[in-house]
Design an enzyme around this catalytic site. Structure first.
Site, PDB file in Angstrom:
ATOM      1  N   VAL A 268       1.249  52.326  -0.239  1.00 27.41           N
ATOM      2  CA  VAL A 268       0.337  52.131   0.893  1.00 27.41           C
ATOM      3  C   VAL A 268      -0.747  53.205   0.880  1.00 27.41           C
ATOM      4  O   VAL A 268      -1.941  52.911   1.046  1.00 27.41           O
ATOM      5  CB  VAL A 268       1.123  52.170   2.222  1.00 27.41           C
TER       6      VAL A 268
ATOM      7  N   ASP B  10     -27.864  11.687  -6.048  1.00 28.16           N
ATOM      8  CA  ASP B  10     -27.485  10.387  -6.597  1.00 28.16           C
ATOM      9  C   ASP B  10     -26.475   9.696  -5.680  1.00 28.16           C
ATOM     10  O   ASP B  10     -25.857  10.321  -4.818  1.00 28.16           O
ATOM     11  CB  ASP B  10     -26.870  10.550  -7.991  1.00 28.16           C
TER      12      ASP B  10
ATOM     13  N   LYS C 125     -29.371   5.388  -8.808  1.00 29.44           N
ATOM     14  CA  LYS C 125     -29.614   4.124  -9.488  1.00 29.44           C
ATOM     15  C   LYS C 125     -28.290   3.382  -9.641  1.00 29.44           C
ATOM     16  O   LYS C 125     -27.264   3.965  -9.966  1.00 29.44           O
ATOM     17  CB  LYS C 125     -30.229   4.371 -10.879  1.00 29.44           C
TER      18      LYS C 125
ATOM     19  N   MET D  42     -18.637   4.854 -17.348  1.00 29.07           N
ATOM     20  CA  MET D  42     -19.451   3.679 -17.011  1.00 29.07           C
ATOM     21  C   MET D  42     -19.234   2.544 -18.010  1.00 29.07           C
ATOM     22  O   MET D  42     -20.182   1.930 -18.512  1.00 29.07           O
ATOM     23  CB  MET D  42     -20.932   4.067 -16.951  1.00 29.07           C
TER      24      MET D  42
END
Length: 463
Positions: A23, A247, A269, A382
């Site tokens: 400590v 996006d 898009k 994708m």
């Protein structure tokens, strides 16, 4: 106000610490960072303090405490496990009008140690007056996350420029405007990336024209969906943005972390329905930056992995606009991890290939023989529209039709969906999985049943 916050200059000043355990060592470490000359009184020292005493970074004054040791010290800290001794040290210090701290004993503290955020020379201290230290620690962690590490560098540069700014602007309001522009603009970004010379040239330009607005573009990867995967740096720059171009894949949860009064413009898009072209996005970024705006371009995943980030920054370079990049967690990494699928594993796959489905139709020149190799993981972004072509090409080039496949929809989001099957069923899997979807093809998919941890295990396609 229970305590008056003070910042004490302890450089080369003597501070007495009574106690030699762990400590005491924690308190001494803090005192050393502040430049104090630590004197310690203790019958024995823990290993850390013993080493420091041997190296003479602290002075082991004595083994036993007596009040005379309080002469000519600046502060007193008691960190022993002897309650009576701690009480005596506090009383002796108080009688001599010395500030004292008995560790973890609030009634015997005339000063307390706050929780500290160190961005030297900027120091932020938080305290609950000793009532709720855990709560203070949580607050410190939250504030720490919001404060960039380069604040100290900015403060040091500002100190060197103070006289120059005072000579240039006699009006206090103009000086304030100068520094507001610097700390919230291009100067700050240049310091953040270590470009100190360019940062100082930016200050020179602001000195010559206080109203000049120097814009920049910051490309930020928002990650695959879960707001917890946004990087700390990404959060920091979003909260300084004048304009955010985002996006469709960026969640509202992430978007709402941007500065409240920032303009938000959706430039996303969808397949077959491009509402805005890439050229128009590039032009918009440049136009806004030329108006002096700090423009954050927020893109799902990582902007350099099938995100056209390189194209957008090329436009910035050609227009002479300063820019920076904040990487993000790409969908392949994030979605696979949340599905419990390690993309590499020494027993199943030694490499991973990332491909976009836009280039998987029959009329492309992809090297399908390479993509079809076994002992590797193939990740296709994708790919839903081209799922049938992907299955045909891979099987035609040697990939086993029974190769495990996972189709992950809305990866890392609360509505994540995982379908597991084989390569020959990929088109059917894609039909039952809403976009945006990610294909993971390879033996590592078999680990999903054992390692799935987020929400529930995905469904297995059977036919």
């Amino acid at each position: 106000m229970n305590y008056l916050p003070l910042f004490a200059d302890l450089r080369k000043k003597p501070v007495l610490v009574v106690g030699g355990g762990h400590v005491a060592a924690r308190k001494i470490q803090l005192l050393m960072q502040a430049g104090a000359r630590v004197q310690i009184v203790s019958g024995c020292l823990c290993k850390q303090l013993e080493t420091m005493a041997e190296q003479k970074t602290i002075e082991w004054l004595a083994k036993n405490y007596h009040a005379k040791q309080l002469e000519k010290v600046f502060l007193v800290i008691a960190a022993t496990n002897n309650a009576q001794l701690n009480s005596q040290i506090y009383q002796d210090a108080t009688n001599r009008y010395l500030l004292a701290n008995v560790v973890d004993n609030k009634p015997f503290c005339s000063f307390i140690f706050p929780s500290i955020i160190d961005r030297t020379p900027i120091i932020i201290a938080i305290s609950s007056s000793g009532t709720a230290p855990v709560l203070v620690r949580l607050l410190r962690e939250k504030i720490e996350a919001l404060l960039p590490s380069h604040l100290g560098k900015m403060a040091n540069i500002a100190y060197k420029w103070r006289k120059k700014v005072q000579e240039r602007f006699s009006n206090v309001s103009n000086r304030r405007h100068f520094w507001d522009t610097a700390f919230n603009g291009l100067f700050s970004s240049q310091v953040a990336v270590g470009n100190i010379n360019e940062a100082q040239r930016t200050l020179d330009r602001q000195l010559s024209d206080i109203n000049i607005r120097l814009g920049e573009i910051i490309l930020v990867g928002a990650g695959p969906g879960d707001s917890g995967l946004l990087t700390l740096r990404g959060l920091q720059v979003m909260q300084l943005a004048d304009v955010v171009l985002y996006d469709y894949l960026v969640s509202d949860e992430i978007l709402n972390l941007s500065r409240r009064d920032a303009d938000r413009i959706c430039v996303g898009k969808h397949a077959h329905t491009h509402s805005i072209t890439q050229t128009e996005i590039n032009d918009m970024l440049v136009t806004l930056a030329k108006k002096g705006k700090r423009v954050v371009r927020l893109k799902g995943g990582d902007p350099f992995i099938f995100g056209r980030g390189g194209e957008e920054l090329t436009a910035a370079v050609e227009a002479g606009i300063p820019f920076q990049v904040v990487p993000g967690v790409t969908a392949a990494i994030g979605a696979a991890a949340y599905a419990g699928i390690p993309l590499t594993h020494r027993d199943y796959a030694h490499s991973v290939l990332l491909v976009t489905g836009h280039h998987c139709s029959k009329d492309t020149n992809l090297d399908w023989a390479v993509l079809a190799r076994i002992n590797q993981t193939l990740v296709i972004y994708m790919g839903s529209v081209a799922a049938a072509d992907i299955t045909h090409q891979l099987t035609q080039h040697g990939r086993d039709p029974n190769t495990p496949v996972a189709v992950i929809s809305r990866g890392t989001c609360k509505d994540q969906k995982v379908l597991v099957g084989t390569l020959k069923h990929l088109p059917e899997l894609a039909l039952h999985t809403p976009p945006p979807a990610l294909f993971v093809i390879g033996a590592v998919v078999n680990l999903h049943d054992h390692l799935a941890w987020y929400q529930i295990r995905g469904k297995r396609y059977e036919q």
